[in-house]
Design an enzyme around this catalytic site. Structure first.
Site, PDB file in Angstrom:
ATOM      1  N   CYS A  75       0.865  -1.184   0.000  1.00  0.00           N
ATOM      2  CA  CYS A  75       0.000   0.000   0.000  1.00  0.00           C
ATOM      3  C   CYS A  75       0.897   1.229   0.000  1.00  0.00           C
ATOM      4  CB  CYS A  75      -0.928   0.008   1.215  1.00  0.00           C
ATOM      5  SG  CYS A  75      -1.912   1.509   1.356  1.00  0.00           S
ATOM      6  N   ASN A 192      -6.764  -4.901  -8.199  1.00  0.00           N
ATOM      7  CA  ASN A 192      -7.117  -3.487  -8.085  1.00  0.00           C
ATOM      8  C   ASN A 192      -7.318  -2.952  -9.503  1.00  0.00           C
ATOM      9  OD1 ASN A 192      -6.390  -3.049  -5.073  1.00  0.00           O
ATOM     10  ND2 ASN A 192      -4.568  -4.013  -5.929  1.00  0.00           N
ATOM     11  N   CYS A 219      -4.942   5.953  -4.174  1.00  0.00           N
ATOM     12  CA  CYS A 219      -4.262   4.655  -4.103  1.00  0.00           C
ATOM     13  C   CYS A 219      -2.861   4.831  -4.667  1.00  0.00           C
ATOM     14  CB  CYS A 219      -5.041   3.603  -4.901  1.00  0.00           C
ATOM     15  SG  CYS A 219      -4.220   1.995  -4.978  1.00  0.00           S
TER      16      CYS A 219
END
EC number: 5.1.1.7
Length: 276
Positions: A75, A192, A219
């Protein structure tokens, strides 16, 4: 058990960050779901856990959990918050912080004005390593999903991403096509999904439907994936400004075999404690 935590965000992508170095903590899926509930818990896109390093050459181990209880490999927005957290809490006095994740190692560099640059590692295009079911690596794939044809780039930034170019992010089918692609059978670990509008060779607009979290305000790995795919397809070059709903990131990539660098903000919101 009472645990201390910090609430942080990177461009509105919000995190609960927990120090697992000075306090003993264990999270199961049920606890994570409860803490992640925005009505009955704290609420977060991801929970970030700081652990002691597994390797003496590293400073920390970095774990990431979604609000649905699943653990994920990487992340980018969280990595920037991770770097600020360990400095704010006195866990390190370094400006350059090396950490391990489930998917490998990354290096975090604290800059001025609460900005953090993250070496996100080298992007992976080999389908088996993404993972993605395809015969060979291509710059562009044609997928037949929910009775429609989708042209996309597929890459791993430590976690898998599918990037689709759209004429306008405002009208992009994020809420309809996003979940269909996330669980598409050619992505065995789900994926994703980024919807990219190319503004110029050095600027894009982007919306991302995140695996296990839905659409988020920003993101980091999605921004990296979009720029990598855009450069690979010769639509982008150099340092690229990525405009997300929550704000902007700057992404640089020098091509195959080179790491991706992401620069952006990390904000501390408040500290708290909660009974597990």
């Amino acid at each position: 058990m009472l645990i201390q935590f910090s609430k942080m965000h990177g461009l509105g992508n919000d995190f609960v960050v927990v120090d697992g170095v000075t306090q003993k903590v264990f999270f199961n899926a049920e606890t994570l779901k409860r803490l992640g509930d925005r009505h009955f818990g704290i609420g977060f896109d991801q929970l970030l856990l700081v652990e002691p390093p597994y390797d003496p050459d590293l400073d920390f181990h970095y774990r990431i959990f979604n609000a649905d209880g699943s653990e994920v490999q990487q992340c980018g927005n969280g990595a920037r918050c991770f770097a600020r957290f360990v400095r704010l809490k006195g866990l390190t006095n370094k400006d350059r912080i090396a950490v391990s994740t489930v998917s490998g190692r990354i290096v975090l560099q604290l800059e001025d004005n609460d900005q953090v640059t993250v070496n996100m590692g080298v992007p992976e295009f080999e389908p088996a390593k993404i993972p993605f079911r395809a015969l060979k690596a291509e710059k562009l794939y044609l997928l037949r999903v929910a009775e429609q044809t989708v042209m996309c780039g597929v890459v791993s930034m430590g976690n898998p991403h599918c990037v689709i170019e759209v004429p306008s992010v405002k009208d992009a089918p994020v809420e309809t096509l996003g979940p269909k692609l996330e669980s598409f059978d050619r992505f065995p670990e789900r994926i994703n999904v980024g919807f990219m509008e190319v503004v110029s060779a050095s600027e894009i607009n982007l919306r991302v439907y995140e695996r296990g979290a839905g659409e988020t305000l920003a993101c980091g790995t999605g921004a990296c994936a979009a720029v990598v795919v855009g450069i690979q397809q010769e639509k982008l070059k150099g340092r690229v400004k990525v405009n997300l709903p929550g704000g902007s990131l700057y992404i640089s990539w020098n091509g195959p075999g080179s790491p991706v660098y992401m620069t952006g903000p990390a904000e501390h919101v408040f500290d708290g404690q909660i009974e597990l």
